[in-house]
Design a protein around this motif. Structure first.
Motif, PDB file in Angstrom:
ATOM      1  N   MET A   2      48.246 -42.746  54.414  1.00  0.00           N
ATOM      2  CA  MET A   2      47.628 -43.689  55.289  1.00  0.00           C
ATOM      3  C   MET A   2      46.253 -44.004  54.622  1.00  0.00           C
ATOM      4  SD  MET A   2      48.125 -42.545  59.169  1.00  0.00           S
ATOM      5  CE  MET A   2      46.562 -41.776  59.628  1.00  0.00           C
ATOM      6  N   ARG A   3      45.972 -45.314  54.524  1.00  0.00           N
ATOM      7  CA  ARG A   3      44.823 -45.710  53.988  1.00  0.00           C
ATOM      8  C   ARG A   3      43.836 -46.286  55.255  1.00  0.00           C
ATOM      9  NH1 ARG A   3      45.620 -51.124  52.350  1.00  0.00           N
ATOM     10  NH2 ARG A   3      47.926 -51.480  52.289  1.00  0.00           N
ATOM     11  N   GLU A   4      42.380 -46.347  54.964  1.00  0.00           N
ATOM     12  CA  GLU A   4      41.665 -46.949  55.992  1.00  0.00           C
ATOM     13  C   GLU A   4      41.845 -48.431  55.736  1.00  0.00           C
ATOM     14  OE1 GLU A   4      40.152 -44.625  58.244  1.00  0.00           O
ATOM     15  OE2 GLU A   4      38.972 -46.395  58.182  1.00  0.00           O
ATOM     16  N   GLY A   5      41.685 -49.017  56.940  1.00  0.00           N
ATOM     17  CA  GLY A   5      41.803 -50.546  57.025  1.00  0.00           C
ATOM     18  C   GLY A   5      43.059 -51.200  57.002  1.00  0.00           C
ATOM     19  N   ALA A   6      44.230 -50.360  56.889  1.00  0.00           N
ATOM     20  CA  ALA A   6      45.704 -50.606  56.675  1.00  0.00           C
ATOM     21  C   ALA A   6      46.136 -51.140  58.165  1.00  0.00           C
ATOM     22  CB  ALA A   6      46.509 -49.526  55.977  1.00  0.00           C
ATOM     23  N   PRO A   7      46.759 -52.305  58.348  1.00  0.00           N
ATOM     24  CA  PRO A   7      47.132 -52.693  59.563  1.00  0.00           C
ATOM     25  C   PRO A   7      48.132 -51.551  60.348  1.00  0.00           C
ATOM     26  CG  PRO A   7      48.025 -54.257  57.895  1.00  0.00           C
ATOM     27  CD  PRO A   7      47.424 -53.049  57.280  1.00  0.00           C
ATOM     28  N   VAL A   8      47.808 -51.568  61.546  1.00  0.00           N
ATOM     29  CA  VAL A   8      48.386 -50.588  62.561  1.00  0.00           C
ATOM     30  C   VAL A   8      49.775 -50.950  63.255  1.00  0.00           C
ATOM     31  CG1 VAL A   8      47.789 -49.096  64.509  1.00  0.00           C
ATOM     32  CG2 VAL A   8      46.009 -49.409  62.874  1.00  0.00           C
ATOM     33  N   VAL A   9      50.461 -50.507  63.103  1.00  0.00           N
ATOM     34  CA  VAL A   9      51.978 -50.847  63.611  1.00  0.00           C
ATOM     35  C   VAL A   9      52.424 -50.002  64.908  1.00  0.00           C
ATOM     36  CG1 VAL A   9      54.293 -51.322  63.510  1.00  0.00           C
ATOM     37  CG2 VAL A   9      52.569 -52.049  61.780  1.00  0.00           C
ATOM     38  N   LEU A  10      52.650 -50.391  66.175  1.00  0.00           N
ATOM     39  CA  LEU A  10      53.042 -49.515  66.930  1.00  0.00           C
ATOM     40  C   LEU A  10      54.556 -49.576  67.089  1.00  0.00           C
ATOM     41  CD1 LEU A  10      52.711 -47.456  69.432  1.00  0.00           C
ATOM     42  CD2 LEU A  10      52.017 -49.542  70.754  1.00  0.00           C
ATOM     43  N   VAL A  11      55.177 -48.575  67.188  1.00  0.00           N
ATOM     44  CA  VAL A  11      56.581 -48.545  67.057  1.00  0.00           C
ATOM     45  C   VAL A  11      57.153 -47.807  68.318  1.00  0.00           C
ATOM     46  CG1 VAL A  11      59.000 -47.671  66.097  1.00  0.00           C
ATOM     47  CG2 VAL A  11      56.918 -48.275  64.387  1.00  0.00           C
ATOM     48  N   VAL A  12      57.823 -48.560  69.234  1.00  0.00           N
ATOM     49  CA  VAL A  12      58.408 -48.056  70.646  1.00  0.00           C
ATOM     50  C   VAL A  12      59.806 -47.996  70.487  1.00  0.00           C
ATOM     51  CG1 VAL A  12      57.869 -48.535  73.040  1.00  0.00           C
ATOM     52  CG2 VAL A  12      56.268 -49.525  71.454  1.00  0.00           C
ATOM     53  N   GLU A  13      60.295 -46.932  70.486  1.00  0.00           N
ATOM     54  CA  GLU A  13      61.797 -46.589  70.368  1.00  0.00           C
ATOM     55  C   GLU A  13      61.998 -45.309  70.909  1.00  0.00           C
ATOM     56  OE1 GLU A  13      64.584 -48.403  68.702  1.00  0.00           O
ATOM     57  OE2 GLU A  13      65.086 -46.625  69.787  1.00  0.00           O
ATOM     58  N   ASP A  14      62.980 -45.215  71.690  1.00  0.00           N
ATOM     59  CA  ASP A  14      63.501 -44.060  72.332  1.00  0.00           C
ATOM     60  C   ASP A  14      64.478 -43.172  71.528  1.00  0.00           C
ATOM     61  OD1 ASP A  14      65.576 -45.964  72.787  1.00  0.00           O
ATOM     62  OD2 ASP A  14      66.107 -45.083  74.680  1.00  0.00           O
ATOM     63  N   PRO A  16      64.923 -40.712  68.706  1.00  0.00           N
ATOM     64  CA  PRO A  16      64.060 -40.314  67.731  1.00  0.00           C
ATOM     65  C   PRO A  16      64.556 -40.478  66.358  1.00  0.00           C
ATOM     66  CG  PRO A  16      64.929 -38.650  69.392  1.00  0.00           C
ATOM     67  CD  PRO A  16      65.548 -39.970  69.793  1.00  0.00           C
ATOM     68  N   VAL A  17      65.708 -40.637  65.932  1.00  0.00           N
ATOM     69  CA  VAL A  17      66.134 -40.780  64.547  1.00  0.00           C
ATOM     70  C   VAL A  17      65.643 -42.311  64.153  1.00  0.00           C
ATOM     71  CG1 VAL A  17      68.072 -41.073  62.983  1.00  0.00           C
ATOM     72  CG2 VAL A  17      68.183 -39.487  64.657  1.00  0.00           C
ATOM     73  N   VAL A  18      66.016 -43.370  64.993  1.00  0.00           N
ATOM     74  CA  VAL A  18      65.530 -44.738  64.606  1.00  0.00           C
ATOM     75  C   VAL A  18      64.089 -44.778  64.402  1.00  0.00           C
ATOM     76  CG1 VAL A  18      65.641 -47.206  65.231  1.00  0.00           C
ATOM     77  CG2 VAL A  18      67.519 -45.669  65.860  1.00  0.00           C
ATOM     78  N   ARG A  19      63.390 -44.007  65.374  1.00  0.00           N
ATOM     79  CA  ARG A  19      62.006 -44.289  65.255  1.00  0.00           C
ATOM     80  C   ARG A  19      61.488 -43.575  64.055  1.00  0.00           C
ATOM     81  NH1 ARG A  19      61.071 -41.434  70.222  1.00  0.00           N
ATOM     82  NH2 ARG A  19      60.598 -39.581  69.395  1.00  0.00           N
ATOM     83  N   GLU A  20      61.995 -42.353  63.598  1.00  0.00           N
ATOM     84  CA  GLU A  20      61.502 -41.782  62.361  1.00  0.00           C
ATOM     85  C   GLU A  20      61.546 -42.600  61.148  1.00  0.00           C
ATOM     86  OE1 GLU A  20      62.880 -37.584  62.642  1.00  0.00           O
ATOM     87  OE2 GLU A  20      61.813 -37.464  64.644  1.00  0.00           O
ATOM     88  N   VAL A  21      62.982 -43.163  61.157  1.00  0.00           N
ATOM     89  CA  VAL A  21      63.307 -43.931  60.023  1.00  0.00           C
ATOM     90  C   VAL A  21      62.254 -45.356  59.986  1.00  0.00           C
ATOM     91  CG1 VAL A  21      64.977 -45.430  58.999  1.00  0.00           C
ATOM     92  CG2 VAL A  21      65.573 -43.303  59.872  1.00  0.00           C
ATOM     93  N   LEU A  22      62.140 -45.846  61.033  1.00  0.00           N
ATOM     94  CA  LEU A  22      61.200 -46.955  61.018  1.00  0.00           C
ATOM     95  C   LEU A  22      59.724 -46.489  60.685  1.00  0.00           C
ATOM     96  CD1 LEU A  22      62.209 -48.820  64.382  1.00  0.00           C
ATOM     97  CD2 LEU A  22      62.112 -49.671  62.029  1.00  0.00           C
ATOM     98  N   ALA A  23      59.187 -45.583  61.247  1.00  0.00           N
ATOM     99  CA  ALA A  23      57.803 -44.945  61.026  1.00  0.00           C
ATOM    100  C   ALA A  23      57.972 -44.655  59.546  1.00  0.00           C
ATOM    101  CB  ALA A  23      57.582 -43.661  61.892  1.00  0.00           C
ATOM    102  N   GLU A  24      58.856 -44.369  58.932  1.00  0.00           N
ATOM    103  CA  GLU A  24      58.824 -43.727  57.542  1.00  0.00           C
ATOM    104  C   GLU A  24      58.649 -45.084  56.549  1.00  0.00           C
ATOM    105  OE1 GLU A  24      61.659 -40.340  56.501  1.00  0.00           O
ATOM    106  OE2 GLU A  24      61.890 -41.747  54.713  1.00  0.00           O
ATOM    107  N   GLN A  25      59.513 -45.891  56.925  1.00  0.00           N
ATOM    108  CA  GLN A  25      59.533 -47.212  56.215  1.00  0.00           C
ATOM    109  C   GLN A  25      58.246 -47.989  56.423  1.00  0.00           C
ATOM    110  OE1 GLN A  25      63.028 -49.289  57.688  1.00  0.00           O
ATOM    111  NE2 GLN A  25      64.546 -48.346  56.158  1.00  0.00           N
ATOM    112  N   LEU A  26      57.739 -47.999  57.381  1.00  0.00           N
ATOM    113  CA  LEU A  26      56.325 -48.723  57.598  1.00  0.00           C
ATOM    114  C   LEU A  26      55.285 -47.881  56.797  1.00  0.00           C
ATOM    115  CD1 LEU A  26      56.815 -49.475  61.569  1.00  0.00           C
ATOM    116  CD2 LEU A  26      56.544 -51.147  59.655  1.00  0.00           C
ATOM    117  N   GLY A  27      55.353 -46.651  56.909  1.00  0.00           N
ATOM    118  CA  GLY A  27      54.345 -45.756  56.180  1.00  0.00           C
ATOM    119  C   GLY A  27      54.514 -46.135  54.624  1.00  0.00           C
TER     120      GLY A  27
END
Ligand SMILES: [Fe+2]
Length: 323
Positions: A2-14, A16-27
């Motif tokens: 995580m770095r300061e000033g990076a755009p913040v993306v909110l992932v809304v997904e029920d 858990p697996v899809v949510r985690e994969v997306l979070a990881e890719q976005l990270g």
């Protein structure tokens, strides 16, 4: 990372697996990621934060992603936040509903990493530019307040004018762009006074014809100052023509009747009323009833548009209640 000033993306997904994969890719793409397991949970997160982008699944048990999108697009604070909806490739219904709800883009599941990278990048660039425009508007509004601050007699004038003009515009049924121009116009109508020296601006006595002429260029100077500023294009005519009069006796152009832009006609009436109600170097603040009387007489004499004055006076009970 995580770095300061990076755009913040909110992932809304029920899921858990899809949510985690997306979070990881976005990270990996350098974004700061917030997650929510339902639209309801997302609304809670959005209560405290304004992300730069929302990526949401459609079907999540309770509130759907499409409904979430509709809510965000109706909220002035979140309206400009891009919403991307995740749908199945064949789910045409959700796409249509999403479009109607104001979604900015659709991703088919499963999401490809490269697609995520390029399309989110594009949406966030637009969001970044919009944020900059909003900040530019903030700077300009502050500039209007700075001008007001030079003149101790007009404290609160800009804010009152913006409030009066918007209420009057709403009551007259003007379109949303004009309403926005009226709000900004409250702060910016006298921008051109920046070119008038204090000695003249605050002069207590009567003005000689030469001094009057110098004061009367302020609408032209103000309009020149905002040339080329895209966000202020709709405010420009209002700055230029707020001293025109319905009968053509105003300045700078002596426009008459409907040749005066509607926003400027509205601004003129609220400006005159508030000037009467405010102390000036050469006159005290007038009581409410007296100001109303003068506005009515001037309207009968043809200076202001009757329809606008009448509507304004109907609103006055609320805008400037009798004390
Ligand atoms: Fe003015």
């Amino acid at each position: 990372m995580m770095r300061e000033g990076a755009p913040v993306v909110l992932v809304v997904e029920d899921e858990p697996v899809v949510r985690e994969v997306l979070a990881e890719q976005l990270g990996e793409l350098g974004y700061r990621v917030l997650t929510a397991a339902s639209a309801e949970a997302a609304l809670e997160v959005l209560d405290g934060t304004t992300p730069d982008l929302v990526l949401t699944d459609v079907h999540m048990g309770g509130l759907s992603g499409v409904q979430l999108c509709r809510r965000l697009k109706a909220d002035p604070r979140l309206q400009l936040t891009p919403v991307v909806i995740l749908t199945g490739v064949a789910d045409l219904d959700s796409r249509l509903a999403g479009l109607a709800a104001g979604a900015d883009d659709f991703f088919a599941k499963p999401v490809e990493f490269v697609e995520l990278q390029t399309r989110l990048g594009a949406l966030l660039r637009v969001k970044f530019l919009l944020d900059q425009l909003e900040r530019a508007e903030g700077v300009i509004t502050t500039l209007g307040l700075t001008i007001e601050a030079r003149d101790p007699y007009t404290a609160g004038h800009c804010e009152r004018l913006a409030r009066y003009a918007v209420a009057l515009g709403e009551a007259l049924g003007v379109d949303p762009p004009t309403l926005k121009a009226l709000k900004l116009g409250g702060y910016l109508h006298d921008l051109g006074k920046i070119a008038i020296p204090d000695g003249l601006l605050l002069k207590p006595g009567r003005l000689d014809p030469e001094e009057r002429k110098r004061i009367q260029v302020h609408p032209v100077v103000g309009a020149e100052l905002v040339v080329g500023l895209k966000t202020l294009e709709a405010v420009r005519p209002l700055i230029r023509h707020h001293h025109e009069r319905w009968d053509g006796s105003g300045y700078p152009e002596g426009l008459e009747g409907k040749a005066i832009p509607l926003g400027a006609r509205i601004m003129a009436v609220v400006d005159v009323y508030d000037a009467l109600r405010t102390a000036r170097p050469y006159k005290p603040a007038l009581p409410r009833e007296e100001a109303i009387g003068i506005l009515l007489r001037e309207t009968e004499a043809g200076l202001w548009e009757a329809r606008i004055t009448t509507t304004f006076l109907e609103l006055l009970e609320e805008l400037d209640p009798p004390s």
